[in-house]
Design an enzyme around this catalytic site. Structure first.
Site, PDB file in Angstrom:
ATOM      1  N   MET A  31      30.828  57.455  11.462  1.00 53.46           N
ATOM      2  CA  MET A  31      29.484  56.670  11.127  1.00 53.46           C
ATOM      3  C   MET A  31      28.687  57.179  10.129  1.00 53.46           C
ATOM      4  O   MET A  31      27.634  56.909   9.650  1.00 53.46           O
ATOM      5  CB  MET A  31      28.571  56.371  12.506  1.00 53.46           C
ATOM      6  CG  MET A  31      29.235  55.564  13.647  1.00 53.46           C
ATOM      7  SD  MET A  31      28.317  54.853  14.818  1.00 53.46           S
ATOM      8  CE  MET A  31      27.177  56.185  15.315  1.00 53.46           C
ATOM      9  N   ALA A  33      27.064  60.124   7.609  1.00 60.70           N
ATOM     10  CA  ALA A  33      26.425  61.096   7.731  1.00 60.70           C
ATOM     11  C   ALA A  33      27.136  62.520   7.955  1.00 60.70           C
ATOM     12  O   ALA A  33      26.962  63.221   9.040  1.00 60.70           O
ATOM     13  CB  ALA A  33      25.118  60.980   8.534  1.00 60.70           C
ATOM     14  N   LEU A  34      28.140  62.577   7.139  1.00 62.64           N
ATOM     15  CA  LEU A  34      29.220  63.573   7.428  1.00 62.64           C
ATOM     16  C   LEU A  34      28.910  65.142   7.472  1.00 62.64           C
ATOM     17  O   LEU A  34      27.998  65.565   6.536  1.00 62.64           O
ATOM     18  CB  LEU A  34      30.365  63.458   6.394  1.00 62.64           C
ATOM     19  CG  LEU A  34      30.841  62.156   6.543  1.00 62.64           C
ATOM     20  CD1 LEU A  34      32.322  62.308   5.432  1.00 62.64           C
ATOM     21  CD2 LEU A  34      31.398  61.651   7.757  1.00 62.64           C
ATOM     22  N   HIS A  38      32.866  66.583  10.902  1.00 60.99           N
ATOM     23  CA  HIS A  38      33.579  65.697  10.639  1.00 60.99           C
ATOM     24  C   HIS A  38      34.910  66.242   9.718  1.00 60.99           C
ATOM     25  O   HIS A  38      35.975  65.816   9.316  1.00 60.99           O
ATOM     26  CB  HIS A  38      32.924  64.527   9.770  1.00 60.99           C
ATOM     27  CG  HIS A  38      31.850  63.781  10.470  1.00 60.99           C
ATOM     28  ND1 HIS A  38      30.458  64.000  10.345  1.00 60.99           N
ATOM     29  CD2 HIS A  38      32.092  62.956  11.458  1.00 60.99           C
ATOM     30  CE1 HIS A  38      29.817  63.085  11.152  1.00 60.99           C
ATOM     31  NE2 HIS A  38      30.917  62.649  11.837  1.00 60.99           N
ATOM     32  N   GLN A  62      27.466  49.215  19.124  1.00 61.65           N
ATOM     33  CA  GLN A  62      27.279  50.505  19.950  1.00 61.65           C
ATOM     34  C   GLN A  62      25.807  51.147  20.379  1.00 61.65           C
ATOM     35  O   GLN A  62      25.695  51.988  21.064  1.00 61.65           O
ATOM     36  CB  GLN A  62      28.514  51.615  19.708  1.00 61.65           C
ATOM     37  CG  GLN A  62      27.986  52.278  18.425  1.00 61.65           C
ATOM     38  CD  GLN A  62      29.089  53.179  17.966  1.00 61.65           C
ATOM     39  OE1 GLN A  62      30.262  52.925  17.555  1.00 61.65           O
ATOM     40  NE2 GLN A  62      29.048  54.611  18.378  1.00 61.65           N
ATOM     41  N   LYS A 162      33.413  66.726  20.997  1.00 59.33           N
ATOM     42  CA  LYS A 162      32.103  66.691  21.080  1.00 59.33           C
ATOM     43  C   LYS A 162      31.487  65.663  21.920  1.00 59.33           C
ATOM     44  O   LYS A 162      30.709  65.724  23.033  1.00 59.33           O
ATOM     45  CB  LYS A 162      31.173  66.833  19.662  1.00 59.33           C
ATOM     46  CG  LYS A 162      29.885  66.537  19.761  1.00 59.33           C
ATOM     47  CD  LYS A 162      28.608  67.549  19.870  1.00 59.33           C
ATOM     48  CE  LYS A 162      27.457  67.243  19.795  1.00 59.33           C
ATOM     49  NZ  LYS A 162      26.830  65.860  19.701  1.00 59.33           N
ATOM     50  N   GLN A 166      33.687  59.675  25.181  1.00 54.29           N
ATOM     51  CA  GLN A 166      34.201  58.708  23.986  1.00 54.29           C
ATOM     52  C   GLN A 166      35.796  59.103  23.597  1.00 54.29           C
ATOM     53  O   GLN A 166      36.474  58.214  23.649  1.00 54.29           O
ATOM     54  CB  GLN A 166      33.311  58.851  22.718  1.00 54.29           C
ATOM     55  CG  GLN A 166      34.040  58.243  21.473  1.00 54.29           C
ATOM     56  CD  GLN A 166      33.321  58.143  20.301  1.00 54.29           C
ATOM     57  OE1 GLN A 166      32.354  57.427  20.153  1.00 54.29           O
ATOM     58  NE2 GLN A 166      33.656  58.999  19.296  1.00 54.29           N
ATOM     59  N   ARG A 200      22.866  63.402  14.610  1.00 57.72           N
ATOM     60  CA  ARG A 200      21.280  63.535  15.136  1.00 57.72           C
ATOM     61  C   ARG A 200      20.813  64.788  14.970  1.00 57.72           C
ATOM     62  O   ARG A 200      19.317  64.308  15.321  1.00 57.72           O
ATOM     63  CB  ARG A 200      21.368  62.533  16.418  1.00 57.72           C
ATOM     64  CG  ARG A 200      21.830  61.209  16.332  1.00 57.72           C
ATOM     65  CD  ARG A 200      21.475  60.272  17.628  1.00 57.72           C
ATOM     66  NE  ARG A 200      21.787  59.039  17.578  1.00 57.72           N
ATOM     67  CZ  ARG A 200      22.838  58.488  18.055  1.00 57.72           C
ATOM     68  NH1 ARG A 200      23.801  58.769  18.451  1.00 57.72           N
ATOM     69  NH2 ARG A 200      22.894  57.186  17.961  1.00 57.72           N
TER      70      ARG A 200
END
Ligand code: PAF
Length: 294
Positions: A31, A33-34, A38, A62, A162, A166, A200
């Protein structure tokens, strides 16, 4: 080297059609904001596959209406620069309307984006732990991940450990729907103090960042106790809770790969995962520890 940014499904398909179909294609869904977490997924994909596509898409389905969809960190230019520097083959960065045709002209999140054929996660896996706190979350994740798998026709896809739940749900989707793709779970990447990297974390104040370090410390003490022979989940949980002393713990559980609670770590044959969520300020911090059977 200049990786193209593909904005539409047609651009993506045209790009893929030019690749040698006998060569493996790796997909790293993100999504944006690497961060270095990532980066490690992208590097793993580049190592395994002649071609790697990174998708950057803040997926509205989501997020629940009360969540941070509108403020979720977005940094496409920087993200693109990192992908290009790492040597990816292409970046797929579609609009909401492109990914959700029913949302045409309707802007960001709208009911019509949800008015599609949907996938439901299994009850035993999609509505516990993270799914209990966020009951619509995993249906949205599976919906977009399946679309990305179908669009790219990748052979390999890379996800972080992490987000353990998911990862396990995506593996289950691949198994249950017989999808021809191999899912790779990559280890958590931490900052120099032990905080698990997450987009986040940008919401944390300096003081909260220091408090957040206790999550890793709690998991480390559980690991140490386990390595010394303690296998009763209750005992291990209490060791973690003691380190988290007074923090706002949402859950600290030990689960197997089907997300069933484990009472004693000697009981299962596969991996045991200690999953932890603690609220720090306005952030729900997720962390976990994968323990292989001793
Ligand atoms: O983990 C994430 O960043 C997202 O949930 C994913 C897998 C890219 C789907 O939107």
């Amino acid at each position: 080297m200049n990786a193209p940014i593909l904005r539409t499904k047609n651009e993506l398909l045209a790009f893929i059609n030019k690749l040698d179909s006998r060569q493996d294609l790796g997909l790293v869904p993100t999504m944006g904001a690497l961060h270095n977490g990532h980066k490690s997924l992208i590097q793993a994909s580049i190592q395994d596959n002649p071609h790697t596509i990174v998708s950057i898409f803040v997926n509205p389905t989501q997020f629940a209406p009360n969540e941070d969809l509108s403020t979720y960190p977005r940094s496409l230019e920087q993200d693109y620069a990192l992908c290009d520097e790492l040597g990816v083959s292409a970046v797929f960065a579609p609009s909401v309307e492109e990914m959700y045709p029913s949302a045409q002209g309707a802007g960001a999140l709208c009911d019509s984006a949800l008015d599609e054929v949907r996938l439901l996660p299994p009850k035993s896996m999609g509505y516990v732990l993270e799914g209990f706190a966020r009951p619509t979350h995993f249906a949205g994740v599976l919906q977009v991940v399946l679309k990305l798998f179908m669009l790219t026709r990748a052979n390999n896809a890379y996800f972080g450990q992490k987000d353990a739940q998911q990862l396990l749900l995506i593996k289950r989707m691949v198994r249950d729907l017989c999808l021809p793709i191999c899912i790779h779970g990559c280890p958590i990447v931490r900052d120099e103090f032990g905080l698990a990297l997450s987009s986040r974390n940008a919401y944390l104040s300096d003081e909260e960042r220091v408090q957040a370090l206790r999550l890793h410390q709690a998991l480390e003490s559980i690991k140490q106790a386990y390595n010394q022979g303690i296998t009763a989940a209750k005992e291990l949980q209490n060791i973690g809770i003691k380190v988290l002393n007074n923090m706002d713990i949402e859950y600290l559980e030990i689960i197997d790969e089907n997300l069933a609670l484990i009472e004693d770590l000697r009981q299962g044959g596969g991996a045991c995962i200690v999953v932890l969520v603690v609220r720090v300020g306005r952030v729900r911090l997720l962390d976990n520890l994968w323990l292989e059977p001793n």
